[in-house]
Write a protein that holds these residues in place. Sequence first.
Motif, short mmCIF file in Angstrom:
data_model
loop_
_atom_site.label_atom_id
_atom_site.label_comp_id
_atom_site.label_asym_id
_atom_site.label_seq_id
_atom_site.Cartn_x
_atom_site.Cartn_y
_atom_site.Cartn_z
N TYR A 101 0.85 -1.19 0.00
CA TYR A 101 0.00 0.00 0.00
C TYR A 101 0.89 1.24 0.00
N GLY A 102 0.49 2.27 -0.74
CA GLY A 102 1.26 3.51 -0.73
C GLY A 102 0.49 4.63 -1.38
N ALA A 103 0.71 5.85 -0.90
CA ALA A 103 0.12 7.02 -1.55
C ALA A 103 0.72 7.16 -2.94
N VAL A 104 -0.07 7.67 -3.87
CA VAL A 104 0.39 7.77 -5.26
C VAL A 104 1.68 8.56 -5.35
N ALA A 105 1.78 9.66 -4.60
CA ALA A 105 3.00 10.47 -4.67
C ALA A 105 4.20 9.72 -4.11
N GLU A 106 3.99 8.98 -3.03
CA GLU A 106 5.12 8.26 -2.40
C GLU A 106 5.65 7.18 -3.32
N ILE A 107 4.75 6.44 -3.98
CA ILE A 107 5.18 5.41 -4.93
C ILE A 107 5.91 6.07 -6.10
N GLY A 108 5.38 7.20 -6.57
CA GLY A 108 6.02 7.91 -7.68
C GLY A 108 7.40 8.42 -7.32
N PHE A 109 7.55 8.95 -6.11
CA PHE A 109 8.86 9.45 -5.70
C PHE A 109 9.88 8.32 -5.59
N ASP A 110 9.43 7.14 -5.17
CA ASP A 110 10.34 6.00 -5.12
C ASP A 110 10.79 5.60 -6.52
N VAL A 111 9.90 5.72 -7.49
CA VAL A 111 10.28 5.47 -8.89
C VAL A 111 11.38 6.45 -9.31
N GLU A 119 -5.35 14.19 -10.37
CA GLU A 119 -3.91 14.28 -10.17
C GLU A 119 -3.12 13.99 -11.45
N ALA A 120 -3.80 13.61 -12.52
CA ALA A 120 -3.12 13.04 -13.68
C ALA A 120 -2.10 13.96 -14.31
N ARG A 121 -2.38 15.26 -14.32
CA ARG A 121 -1.48 16.16 -15.03
C ARG A 121 -0.46 16.83 -14.10
N LEU A 158 1.22 5.54 -13.64
CA LEU A 158 0.28 4.42 -13.70
C LEU A 158 0.41 3.65 -15.01
N ALA A 159 0.86 4.33 -16.06
CA ALA A 159 1.02 3.65 -17.35
C ALA A 159 2.14 2.62 -17.31
N ARG A 160 3.01 2.66 -16.29
CA ARG A 160 4.09 1.69 -16.16
C ARG A 160 3.56 0.29 -15.82
N TYR A 166 -6.51 5.80 -20.25
CA TYR A 166 -6.03 4.59 -19.59
C TYR A 166 -6.57 3.30 -20.20
N GLN A 167 -7.46 3.41 -21.18
CA GLN A 167 -8.11 2.24 -21.79
C GLN A 167 -8.83 1.40 -20.73
N LEU A 168 -9.45 2.08 -19.77
CA LEU A 168 -10.17 1.40 -18.70
C LEU A 168 -11.68 1.62 -18.86
N GLU A 169 -12.45 0.58 -18.56
CA GLU A 169 -13.90 0.68 -18.60
C GLU A 169 -14.44 0.68 -17.16
#
Length: 779
Positions: A182-192, A224-226, A368-370, A392-395
């Motif tokens: 589990y992780g906040a979107v920003a925290e996971i992104g910063f780790d990337v 948050e996408a942009r 998220l595209a990764r 995102y090609q999500l339904e």
Amino acid sequence: MALISRVGKRLRRIIQRPGSVELTRYEALLPAVAKLEPELEKLSDAELTERAEKLREDLGGAKVFNDDQLVETCALGREAARRALGERAFDVQILGTMGLLTGHVVQMETGEGKTLAGALAAAGYALRGNRAHVVTVNDYLARRDAEWMKPVYDLLAVTVGWVEPAHSRDERKDAYGKQVTYGAVAEIGFDVLRDRLVTNVDDLVQPAPEVAIVDEADSVLVDEARVPLVMAGSIDHNDADEEVATVVRRLRLGLHYETDTDGRNAWLTTAGASVVEKSLGGIDLYGDTGSDRLAAVNVALHAHALLTRDVDYLVRDGKVQLINAARGRVAELQRWPDGLQAAVEAKEQVAATDRGEILDSITVQALLARYPSVAGMTGTAVAVAEQLREFYQLEVAVIPPNTPNVREDQPDRIFGSPSQKLRAIEEEIRKVHETGRPILVGTQDVAESEELADKLAKVDLPCVVLNARNDAEEAAIIAEAGKKGAVTVSTQMAGRGTDIRLGGTEGASREEVAELGGLHVIGTARYPSSRLDGQLRGRSGRQGDPGSAIFFASLNDDLVLSNAPDIPEGIDADTETGEITDPAALRQINHAQRVAEGVDLEIHRNTWRYTRLIERQRTELLEHRDKVLHTAFAAEELEKAQPEKFAEVKEKLDDTERLEQLSREVVLFHLDQLWSDHLAYLTDVRESIHLRALARETPLDEFHRAAIPEFHKIIPESAARASKTLEEAEITDDGIDLADAGVRRANTTWTYLVHDNPFDSDFEQTVKKVRSMMRMKKS
């Protein structure tokens, strides 16, 4: 009859729920899930865990779940939750789990148990052999949900961890090593981003991405996408022009400067320019003597005229802290581009923060595209179904509520002015409070929430305020908002991820509050998105509870003034109260909201057009970087380029592994530096690209034309620079002195979020408005 019923059901879904997934397949599996319950209930905990392990073997790394596997996964999950949490998953939660396991965004109403559905899906993916990241909107929810759901995961033989800002590198590595993280979107992104700068394989914390389950998917994937997540390295102190800040602070709207109606641009009048020029020593702002001060004046004016304290930012603990417009909360680590950040700090007379060189960045959409597989859950997905499909090609799979929603959504009440509206809101709060019903008031910003709280206090209506100043107490405050007589005033999106239970957390007076009518939600204005309106309404009426919601609006609210200021003639207001009952007023507000949604969509679309190329370039560069990081490629290339010098270093070191690491650090330093320079170059290109449109050239085409040749120079240039570094380096007992050779990485790095292109040109804004208006007319 059954056939007619199914056809009618599908037609309703097509008409009412654009982009929604047909649920018939999943609904047909529910009896099979229920049929397994008696059998699983007889198993001991150890036998249940053993059954989960057997399912792991049966799944055997399958790419998709077949129907039998979905049934077994959901049945095991339901039984594990019943034992571990005392909660038997409802059929709608099982439907949600199936939707997530088949790669959809599931829409489940507030209080329907998305957290459990997400956990069961994450466990299912883990049993299939995939690492699953459950992406949350904040760090509090990441830790809470991981700890809350851990007993369920334990029974299913699935390991779970979470990441948060306080974690060390080793703790992060351990958390990402679990089957579910589990992780906040920003925290996971910063780790990337941090992983993209390491020079030693052992320093990597994240394995390759596999599955992401996004909680509050509309917020993360759309709002948050942009927003780019940025990794910066310290350069020097970020000092603003204090003299300019002092001069601009004295300027007055209408006399010295003007702003446009949507509050995005400000400019000096002739009188204002004269005052500034005289105050700065008689310079000519638009001539040779003052051109170097013009940029500082413009950015200081932007900070002074367009950014408002307690609306756009707070000043807390001697620091400027931005407010996330989508949530009404402090945006942790978020800042404006450095020039504007410094200007606001100078405006508020607080200490300037360091100025940074951007080392790398990534948008949430690219993050998220990764992931090869993405699924999500939220209460309001249908409203953004088209964007989820486009980007995102999500339904979307709309899950029906477990208990029918009986909330009363009352018609909007519209007034001529904000002051008349505020008086009506006070009266509404007083009238409902007298009945004992709990009230949640959703305001637009911090300033409004505190103004309303002050007015309520003066008329003996005590309330609890929840805004960016006390967001650390958010969960505790919102959990008590359902108590009898409670009045909670909040900035938008109160308590995402936290239910408002009637009677408070203990529910002691639940029945009494329900008999009174449940939670009453009041919106003090319509939001820029109908989805945000729906999210506020959705705080009331959870799990079939009674409740009601009403929005108050004014024809002079910011939403209308910014997006549809031309009010039709003939709309009359009540002479005493200022209330307007003419249907044309509601149409005008709805129109303003649609325009605002269109502008936001166009900004998202425009941002992605530009960042898509950058992401492709980054992917290509990372493939090369990974080859350098994981192999002896760097040493081999340096040996080819400088055979004699390389041989000297090799002889001195007599350690192949150390030599390879030394070579790696040299090559990666130049590669990372050139990528950082490339990002800065692309920023400069994009900020001036609108000028190409004036020459009747397509800005995006011109951006590509400028960006592509420069990118192709990076890898050859990094090799050339690395060769030169080796050639000029002094050989020491350690091989070469990297610092003396100029291979010095930033001694301080930090991460932050930044608004994307806040200095949109007049031309870009005009184009966005025109396109949005055209779309509105077509619809």
